[in-house]
Design a protein around this motif. Structure first.
Motif, PDB file in Angstrom:
ATOM      1  N   THR A  36       0.806  -1.215  -0.152  1.00 40.28           N
ATOM      2  CA  THR A  36      -0.209  -0.063  -0.021  1.00 40.28           C
ATOM      3  C   THR A  36       0.983   1.238   0.002  1.00 40.28           C
ATOM      4  N   GLY A  37       0.307   2.262   0.335  1.00 33.88           N
ATOM      5  CA  GLY A  37       1.205   3.764   0.557  1.00 33.88           C
ATOM      6  C   GLY A  37       0.977   4.445  -0.724  1.00 33.88           C
ATOM      7  N   SER A  38       1.613   5.484  -0.853  1.00 34.54           N
ATOM      8  CA  SER A  38       1.444   6.373  -2.057  1.00 34.54           C
ATOM      9  C   SER A  38       2.235   5.778  -3.595  1.00 34.54           C
ATOM     10  N   THR A  39       3.299   5.190  -3.139  1.00 34.79           N
ATOM     11  CA  THR A  39       4.154   4.834  -4.248  1.00 34.79           C
ATOM     12  C   THR A  39       3.425   3.769  -5.232  1.00 34.79           C
ATOM     13  N   PRO A  40       2.739   2.753  -4.941  1.00 33.45           N
ATOM     14  CA  PRO A  40       2.238   1.918  -5.791  1.00 33.45           C
ATOM     15  C   PRO A  40       0.833   2.447  -6.498  1.00 33.45           C
ATOM     16  N   GLU A  41       0.232   3.482  -5.894  1.00 32.06           N
ATOM     17  CA  GLU A  41      -1.105   3.925  -6.325  1.00 32.06           C
ATOM     18  C   GLU A  41      -0.906   4.012  -7.990  1.00 32.06           C
ATOM     19  N   GLY A  42       0.125   4.753  -8.529  1.00 35.16           N
ATOM     20  CA  GLY A  42       0.199   5.088  -9.892  1.00 35.16           C
ATOM     21  C   GLY A  42       0.173   3.497 -10.584  1.00 35.16           C
ATOM     22  N   THR A  43       0.831   2.616 -10.134  1.00 37.07           N
ATOM     23  CA  THR A  43       1.194   1.479 -10.806  1.00 37.07           C
ATOM     24  C   THR A  43      -0.219   0.745 -10.864  1.00 37.07           C
ATOM     25  N   TYR A  44      -0.984   0.704  -9.693  1.00 35.97           N
ATOM     26  CA  TYR A  44      -2.431   0.312  -9.747  1.00 35.97           C
ATOM     27  C   TYR A  44      -3.202   0.617 -10.668  1.00 35.97           C
ATOM     28  N   LYS A  45      -3.109   2.107 -10.800  1.00 37.81           N
ATOM     29  CA  LYS A  45      -3.827   2.813 -12.071  1.00 37.81           C
ATOM     30  C   LYS A  45      -3.470   2.189 -13.345  1.00 37.81           C
ATOM     31  N   GLU A  46      -2.117   2.060 -13.623  1.00 39.14           N
ATOM     32  CA  GLU A  46      -1.976   1.691 -15.012  1.00 39.14           C
ATOM     33  C   GLU A  46      -2.392   0.190 -14.992  1.00 39.14           C
ATOM     34  N   ILE A  47      -2.264  -0.653 -14.000  1.00 36.97           N
ATOM     35  CA  ILE A  47      -2.729  -2.003 -14.065  1.00 36.97           C
ATOM     36  C   ILE A  47      -4.263  -1.963 -14.270  1.00 36.97           C
ATOM     37  N   ILE A  48      -4.923  -0.935 -13.793  1.00 38.92           N
ATOM     38  CA  ILE A  48      -6.465  -0.816 -14.071  1.00 38.92           C
ATOM     39  C   ILE A  48      -6.768  -0.375 -15.379  1.00 38.92           C
ATOM     40  N   ARG A  49      -5.923   0.454 -16.024  1.00 43.13           N
ATOM     41  CA  ARG A  49      -6.124   1.100 -17.342  1.00 43.13           C
ATOM     42  C   ARG A  49      -5.998  -0.115 -18.248  1.00 43.13           C
ATOM     43  N   ASP A  50      -5.031  -1.000 -18.012  1.00 43.05           N
ATOM     44  CA  ASP A  50      -4.518  -2.067 -19.042  1.00 43.05           C
ATOM     45  C   ASP A  50      -5.757  -3.025 -18.811  1.00 43.05           C
ATOM     46  N   PHE A  51      -6.256  -3.384 -17.710  1.00 42.99           N
ATOM     47  CA  PHE A  51      -7.479  -4.138 -17.621  1.00 42.99           C
ATOM     48  C   PHE A  51      -8.736  -3.727 -18.259  1.00 42.99           C
ATOM     49  N   ASN A  52      -8.960  -2.348 -18.460  1.00 45.18           N
ATOM     50  CA  ASN A  52     -10.135  -1.754 -19.036  1.00 45.18           C
ATOM     51  C   ASN A  52      -9.832  -1.866 -20.532  1.00 45.18           C
TER      52      ASN A  52
END
Ligand code: F6R
Length: 243
Positions: A36-52
């Motif tokens: 968790t934390g601030s650092t992986p937030e952008g990574t998770y956003k990119e994973i979600i973008r790829d999923f969509n």
């Protein structure tokens, strides 16, 4: 240790996401260790973008998180359960019964730690562990001075960590004093580790980690020198002292 330099936070997030996505495509039932934390937030956003956009599926993935605060209910806005649900899980097709976090509200915390270790073992161990790093070199919530031979355990958070995390709460007094965390031994048990570091506030820690191979309990991230498969993705600011 392999270092991948990113231009900035956006580039780091994209590179990290691409790495994770490639691993998921390679092994559909991969066990991902998440942070968790601030650092992986952008990574998770990119994973979600790829999923969509590209429909990479997480149907068979299992995930285990590194840590959770003690004493916050799962649905507390600042619990790591909520963080993971909001920042990742609710956007993917990863089934609820395949995503795991330690229960910081368990009646018997020691039992909960042993249960979590058994769970990780029953999944066959973590294939790819995502990590952030604290300014004091903590990984997970393993604070300086923690022994490196522990698996999941309860920790007292240092004032500096509580202060750093106070930005998510109304005040430092609301930040829980304790957390459950995978130990250094659990982290080193994972087959591969991907550590992310962004920004000038991480530059000293990254410099200390890269400058020498010395393994020192006062700097928990130094334990990663014992692991043969660690990749660090850091942006220019995080590498600004190490360069
Ligand atoms: C989070 C965790 C922590 C963070 C570290 C850095 O699950 O285990 O070790 O990775 O505190 O936090 P950020 O990314 O907010 O700077």
């Amino acid at each position: 240790m392999k270092i991948i330099e990113a231009q900035d936070y956006g580039d780091l997030s994209l590179k990290a996401a691409q790495y994770v996505i490639a691993k998921v495509k390679e092994k559909s039932n991969i066990v991902l260790g998440l942070a968790t934390g601030s650092t992986p937030e952008g990574t998770y956003k990119e994973i979600i973008r790829d999923f969509n956009d590209h429909h990479t599926s997480y149907r068979y993935v299992r995930s285990v998180n590194l840590d959770e605060y003690v004493g916050l209910s799962k649905d507390h806005p600042n619990s790591y359960h909520t963080y993971m649900f909001e920042n990742l899980f609710r956007h993917l097709d990863l089934p609820e019964d395949q995503r795991f976090l330690p229960d910081g509200n368990a009646e018997d915390l020691e039992d909960e730690c042993r249960r979590y270790d058994r769970l990780i073992q029953s999944l066959g161990g973590v294939d790819l562990q995502l990590l952030g790093i604290g300014q004091n070199g903590h990984i997970g919530f393993n604070e300086p001075g923690t022994t490196f031979d522990q698996r999941t355990h309860t920790v007292a958070l240092t004032r500096s960590t509580r202060k750093a995390n106070a930005r998510f709460f109304n005040s430092i007094n609301e930040v829980p004093a304790h957390a459950l965390t995978m130990g250094i031994r659990s982290i080193l048990d994972s087959k591969e580790i991907l550590l992310l570091a962004s920004g000038k506030s991480k530059a000293e820690a990254i410099d200390r980690l890269l400058r020498n191979q010395k393994i020192d309990q006062d700097f928990p991230a130094s334990s990663l020198h014992k692991h043969s498969n660690v990749i660090i993705i850091a942006d220019r600011d995080a590498l600004s002292i190490a360069d």
